[in-house]
Design an enzyme around this catalytic site. Structure first.
Site, PDB file in Angstrom:
ATOM      1  N   CYS A   1      36.393  33.526  30.263  1.00 18.13           N
ATOM      2  CA  CYS A   1      37.198  34.555  30.913  1.00 18.13           C
ATOM      3  C   CYS A   1      38.683  34.200  30.827  1.00 18.13           C
ATOM      4  O   CYS A   1      39.057  33.071  30.520  1.00 18.13           O
ATOM      5  CB  CYS A   1      36.809  34.689  32.386  1.00 18.13           C
ATOM      6  SG  CYS A   1      35.191  35.436  32.676  1.00 18.13           S
TER       7      CYS A   1
ATOM      8  N   THR B   1      41.276  29.899  40.707  1.00 23.12           N
ATOM      9  CA  THR B   1      40.069  30.343  40.024  1.00 23.12           C
ATOM     10  C   THR B   1      39.661  29.308  38.996  1.00 23.12           C
ATOM     11  O   THR B   1      40.440  28.420  38.640  1.00 23.12           O
ATOM     12  CB  THR B   1      40.281  31.723  39.348  1.00 23.12           C
ATOM     13  OG1 THR B   1      39.011  32.315  39.086  1.00 23.12           O
ATOM     14  CG2 THR B   1      41.062  31.603  38.044  1.00 23.12           C
TER      15      THR B   1
ATOM     16  N   HIS C   1      40.775  37.860  37.102  1.00 25.31           N
ATOM     17  CA  HIS C   1      39.808  37.014  36.393  1.00 25.31           C
ATOM     18  C   HIS C   1      38.806  37.968  35.764  1.00 25.31           C
ATOM     19  O   HIS C   1      38.013  38.598  36.472  1.00 25.31           O
ATOM     20  CB  HIS C   1      39.124  36.077  37.392  1.00 25.31           C
ATOM     21  CG  HIS C   1      38.110  35.149  36.788  1.00 25.31           C
ATOM     22  ND1 HIS C   1      37.835  33.901  37.315  1.00 25.31           N
ATOM     23  CD2 HIS C   1      37.294  35.270  35.708  1.00 25.31           C
ATOM     24  CE1 HIS C   1      36.895  33.315  36.583  1.00 25.31           C
ATOM     25  NE2 HIS C   1      36.547  34.140  35.608  1.00 25.31           N
TER      26      HIS C   1
END
Length: 206
Positions: free
Chosen positions: A50, A45, A67
């Protein structure tokens, strides 16, 4: 499927590809998604403000990554702070719950955490990344899940590669952005989760 809320089904419809650099099958997760596996599959990711938790049961070789972002920035009331925390708890419990369904033992789980950079334009003063990082560490401490490694805060986006079978994580800090894709994606996700209904409870299979 409601994109604005974490959804257990998202674990089963990931973006799969073959990573030539690492020579492995891989799954890429986007903001609001998570993935859990019992296979030797790399999970990838890209994080700005985040955060992602790489969670693993090393005995059974079951691992997963999420996430997510807390929906309220600079919340000024007790209710808004509570709603924001509930969303974070929901995102974490989805990940843990799916691992338990696949046979993991919560007592064996260990974590590595990443993200929380101050990359969202116009929100630096609200410490968006710092709030997300603080939540994740507090949650894992409360759940008695040890954090073996972390790379949090600063001002750079990160690309995270998680290898659930070995527990290894590789992190690449993106110090030069060629476009605004990461920032735009997280900004859009941030607006969606702020407007979404507060997440409900998730029962853990202990």
């Amino acid at each position: 499927m409601d994109f604005d809320q974490p959804d257990e089904n998202r674990s089963f419809s990931p973006n799969r590809y073959y990573d030539r650099h690492f020579g492995k099958d891989a799954v890429k997760i986007m903001p609001g998604e998570y993935y859990v596996t019992t296979e030797d599959t790399m999970i990838v990711t890209v994080l700005g403000s985040c955060v992602s938790v790489c969670l693993r049961d090393p005995v059974r070789k079951i691992g997963g990554m999420n996430h997510f972002l807390l929906p309220n920035d600079g919340a000024s009331t007790i209710s808004s702070v509570s709603e924001s925390a509930r969303y974070g708890v929901f995102a974490m419990e989805l990940l843990i719950n799916q691992m338990l369904k696949l046979g993991a033992d919560k007592r064996c789980m260990e974590a590595k955490v990443f993200g929380g950079g101050n990359v969202l334009k116009g929100f630096t003063a609200l410490n968006v990344g710092e709030r997300n990082a603080e939540f994740v560490l507090d949650y894992l401490h409360t759940e008695h899940i040890p954090v073996l490694a972390s790379d949090l805060l600063e001002r750079y986006p990160r690309k995270v590669y998680f290898f659930p079978w070995t527990g290894e994580v590789k992190v690449k800090k993106i110090k030069s952005l060629h476009n605004n894709t990461i920032i735009d994606r997280e900004s859009e996700y941030r607006m969606r989760v702020r407007q979404a209904p507060t997440a409900g409870d998730v029962d853990l299979f202990l």
